[in-house]
Write a protein that holds these residues in place. Structure first.
Motif, PDB file in Angstrom:
ATOM      1  N   VAL A 133     -30.718 -25.414 -10.028  1.00 26.42           N
ATOM      2  CA  VAL A 133     -31.045 -24.806 -11.051  1.00 26.42           C
ATOM      3  C   VAL A 133     -31.428 -23.457 -11.079  1.00 26.42           C
ATOM      4  CG1 VAL A 133     -32.623 -25.008 -12.863  1.00 26.42           C
ATOM      5  CG2 VAL A 133     -31.559 -26.987 -12.291  1.00 26.42           C
ATOM      6  N   GLY A 134     -32.230 -23.109  -9.905  1.00 26.98           N
ATOM      7  CA  GLY A 134     -32.885 -21.685  -9.704  1.00 26.98           C
ATOM      8  C   GLY A 134     -31.596 -20.617  -9.355  1.00 26.98           C
ATOM      9  N   ALA A 135     -30.601 -21.487  -8.606  1.00 19.38           N
ATOM     10  CA  ALA A 135     -29.359 -20.498  -8.467  1.00 19.38           C
ATOM     11  C   ALA A 135     -28.528 -20.059  -9.627  1.00 19.38           C
ATOM     12  CB  ALA A 135     -28.493 -20.904  -7.092  1.00 19.38           C
ATOM     13  N   ALA A 136     -28.381 -20.998 -10.466  1.00 20.30           N
ATOM     14  CA  ALA A 136     -27.663 -20.821 -11.742  1.00 20.30           C
ATOM     15  C   ALA A 136     -28.274 -19.842 -12.627  1.00 20.30           C
ATOM     16  CB  ALA A 136     -27.504 -22.171 -12.217  1.00 20.30           C
ATOM     17  N   LEU A 137     -29.743 -20.186 -12.794  1.00 15.91           N
ATOM     18  CA  LEU A 137     -30.542 -19.244 -13.567  1.00 15.91           C
ATOM     19  C   LEU A 137     -30.465 -17.653 -13.010  1.00 15.91           C
ATOM     20  CD1 LEU A 137     -33.502 -21.292 -14.687  1.00 15.91           C
ATOM     21  CD2 LEU A 137     -31.657 -20.576 -16.093  1.00 15.91           C
ATOM     22  N   LEU A 138     -30.592 -17.548 -11.697  1.00 14.65           N
ATOM     23  CA  LEU A 138     -30.839 -16.316 -11.198  1.00 14.65           C
ATOM     24  C   LEU A 138     -29.370 -15.488 -11.474  1.00 14.65           C
ATOM     25  CD1 LEU A 138     -31.817 -13.981  -9.128  1.00 14.65           C
ATOM     26  CD2 LEU A 138     -30.694 -15.452  -7.277  1.00 14.65           C
ATOM     27  N   HIS A 139     -28.118 -16.288 -11.317  1.00 13.24           N
ATOM     28  CA  HIS A 139     -26.930 -15.861 -11.361  1.00 13.24           C
ATOM     29  C   HIS A 139     -26.761 -15.500 -12.962  1.00 13.24           C
ATOM     30  CE1 HIS A 139     -22.486 -16.043 -12.684  1.00 13.24           C
ATOM     31  NE2 HIS A 139     -22.410 -15.294 -11.450  1.00 13.24           N
ATOM     32  N   ASP A 140     -26.979 -16.505 -13.873  1.00  7.74           N
ATOM     33  CA  ASP A 140     -26.626 -16.181 -15.201  1.00  7.74           C
ATOM     34  C   ASP A 140     -27.684 -15.024 -15.838  1.00  7.74           C
ATOM     35  OD1 ASP A 140     -24.685 -17.824 -14.847  1.00  7.74           O
ATOM     36  OD2 ASP A 140     -25.538 -19.378 -15.854  1.00  7.74           O
ATOM     37  N   LEU A 141     -28.923 -14.981 -15.412  1.00  4.54           N
ATOM     38  CA  LEU A 141     -29.821 -14.108 -16.171  1.00  4.54           C
ATOM     39  C   LEU A 141     -29.946 -12.905 -15.452  1.00  4.54           C
ATOM     40  CD1 LEU A 141     -32.706 -16.713 -16.930  1.00  4.54           C
ATOM     41  CD2 LEU A 141     -30.738 -15.671 -18.433  1.00  4.54           C
ATOM     42  N   VAL A 142     -29.774 -12.762 -14.059  1.00  9.91           N
ATOM     43  CA  VAL A 142     -29.823 -11.496 -13.350  1.00  9.91           C
ATOM     44  C   VAL A 142     -28.388 -10.901 -12.677  1.00  9.91           C
ATOM     45  CG1 VAL A 142     -31.089 -10.282 -11.462  1.00  9.91           C
ATOM     46  CG2 VAL A 142     -32.158 -12.299 -12.671  1.00  9.91           C
ATOM     47  N   LEU A 143     -27.980 -11.772 -12.042  1.00  5.71           N
ATOM     48  CA  LEU A 143     -26.803 -11.023 -11.404  1.00  5.71           C
ATOM     49  C   LEU A 143     -25.469 -10.884 -12.298  1.00  5.71           C
ATOM     50  CD1 LEU A 143     -26.933 -13.211  -7.974  1.00  5.71           C
ATOM     51  CD2 LEU A 143     -27.534 -10.695  -8.574  1.00  5.71           C
TER      52      LEU A 143
ATOM     53  N   PRO B 297     -25.263 -10.055 -15.615  1.00  7.14           N
ATOM     54  CA  PRO B 297     -25.318  -8.740 -16.246  1.00  7.14           C
ATOM     55  C   PRO B 297     -25.469  -7.505 -15.563  1.00  7.14           C
ATOM     56  CG  PRO B 297     -27.135 -10.305 -17.175  1.00  7.14           C
ATOM     57  CD  PRO B 297     -26.604 -11.155 -15.689  1.00  7.14           C
ATOM     58  N   LEU B 298     -26.009  -7.645 -14.191  1.00 10.72           N
ATOM     59  CA  LEU B 298     -25.712  -6.454 -13.378  1.00 10.72           C
ATOM     60  C   LEU B 298     -24.581  -6.124 -12.975  1.00 10.72           C
ATOM     61  CD1 LEU B 298     -27.597  -4.592 -11.524  1.00 10.72           C
ATOM     62  CD2 LEU B 298     -27.519  -6.489  -9.616  1.00 10.72           C
ATOM     63  N   TYR B 299     -23.916  -6.899 -12.458  1.00 10.07           N
ATOM     64  CA  TYR B 299     -22.385  -6.777 -11.828  1.00 10.07           C
ATOM     65  C   TYR B 299     -21.513  -6.396 -13.088  1.00 10.07           C
ATOM     66  CZ  TYR B 299     -21.325 -11.832 -11.729  1.00 10.07           C
ATOM     67  OH  TYR B 299     -21.100 -13.081 -11.808  1.00 10.07           O
ATOM     68  N   SER B 300     -21.899  -6.982 -14.546  1.00  6.77           N
ATOM     69  CA  SER B 300     -21.115  -6.551 -15.654  1.00  6.77           C
ATOM     70  C   SER B 300     -21.284  -5.437 -15.896  1.00  6.77           C
ATOM     71  CB  SER B 300     -21.315  -7.454 -16.787  1.00  6.77           C
ATOM     72  OG  SER B 300     -21.010  -8.942 -16.531  1.00  6.77           O
ATOM     73  N   VAL B 301     -22.354  -4.724 -15.966  1.00  3.74           N
ATOM     74  CA  VAL B 301     -22.942  -3.387 -16.394  1.00  3.74           C
ATOM     75  C   VAL B 301     -22.010  -2.564 -15.087  1.00  3.74           C
ATOM     76  CG1 VAL B 301     -24.836  -1.570 -16.179  1.00  3.74           C
ATOM     77  CG2 VAL B 301     -25.075  -3.794 -17.608  1.00  3.74           C
ATOM     78  N   LEU B 302     -22.305  -2.842 -13.958  1.00  2.00           N
ATOM     79  CA  LEU B 302     -21.660  -2.056 -12.979  1.00  2.00           C
ATOM     80  C   LEU B 302     -20.273  -1.981 -13.027  1.00  2.00           C
ATOM     81  CD1 LEU B 302     -23.660  -2.951  -9.771  1.00  2.00           C
ATOM     82  CD2 LEU B 302     -23.877  -0.900 -11.044  1.00  2.00           C
ATOM     83  N   ASP B 303     -19.530  -2.943 -13.575  1.00  2.00           N
ATOM     84  CA  ASP B 303     -18.028  -3.151 -13.591  1.00  2.00           C
ATOM     85  C   ASP B 303     -17.720  -2.314 -15.013  1.00  2.00           C
ATOM     86  OD1 ASP B 303     -15.320  -4.362 -12.888  1.00  2.00           O
ATOM     87  OD2 ASP B 303     -15.811  -4.826 -15.160  1.00  2.00           O
ATOM     88  N   ARG B 304     -18.642  -2.486 -15.904  1.00  2.14           N
ATOM     89  CA  ARG B 304     -18.390  -1.561 -17.093  1.00  2.14           C
ATOM     90  C   ARG B 304     -18.568   0.016 -16.770  1.00  2.14           C
ATOM     91  NH1 ARG B 304     -17.692  -2.959 -22.898  1.00  2.14           N
ATOM     92  NH2 ARG B 304     -17.548  -5.064 -21.888  1.00  2.14           N
ATOM     93  N   ALA B 305     -19.177   0.205 -15.876  1.00  2.00           N
ATOM     94  CA  ALA B 305     -19.519   1.784 -15.446  1.00  2.00           C
ATOM     95  C   ALA B 305     -18.360   2.359 -14.824  1.00  2.00           C
ATOM     96  CB  ALA B 305     -20.671   1.925 -14.969  1.00  2.00           C
TER      97      ALA B 305
END
Length: 163
Positions: free
Chosen positions: A53-63, A65-73
């Motif tokens: 559950v922690g890994a899923a939350l870390l991925h969905d809530l932190v990672l 959005p982070l790599y989506s913003v980087l990919d968009r940039a």
């Protein structure tokens, strides 16, 4: 559209199941995953569930959005330079490097116990340098492939000189 209707008419709407070998391979993979799940959950099922559950939350809530913003940039920057097709040459090495960082983060970050060397017989030193080297090789190889692609497309566009 007409071609799609013709193909549906020949095959019908029946989904393809696959060959007997594919079905056997799928059944074996499910059996192996079930066995691994039973063995994993037998000892500390609450710890495993919390980790999952922690890994899923870390991925969905932190990672994510982070790599989506980087990919968009990256996509926006290359799109502004009119070279959007180069995006894959940045995405691939970045994804592999990020995956290596995610898997080996404790060793790369130097966050290991003193018992690590006693248990494994290996030193925890040098993981950061090796990860940086692998990252440089991935990006360098990707740049080389891009250069070869651009060189090949430039030679195709050039018309041969007629003497």
């Amino acid at each position: 559209m007409k071609r799609v209707r013709e193909l549906r008419g020949r095959r019908g709407l029946r989904p393809g199941i696959g060959s007997p070998f594919q079905i056997l391979l799928l059944a074996c993979s499910f059996a192996l995953a079930g066995y691994a799940g039973v063995r994993l959950l037998a000892d500390d099922w609450l710890g495993v569930a919390l980790w999952f559950v922690g890994a899923a939350l870390l991925h969905d809530l932190v990672l994510l959005p982070l790599y989506s913003v980087l990919d968009r940039a990256v996509t926006g920057g290359l799109g502004a330079a009119r070279h959007r097709e180069w995006t894959s040459y940045v995405r691939f090495p970045a994804a592999l490097s990020g995956l290596l960082l995610l898997v080996w983060f404790p060793l790369i970050g130097g966050r290991v116990d003193a018992s690590y060397q006693g248990v494994t017989g290996l030193s925890a030193d040098g993981f950061l340098a090796r990860w940086l080297l692998v990252t440089a090789v991935l990006f360098g190889g990707s740049a080389l492939l891009l250069a070869l692609r651009l060189l090949r497309s430039a030679t195709k566009r050039r018309s041969p000189d007629v003497h």
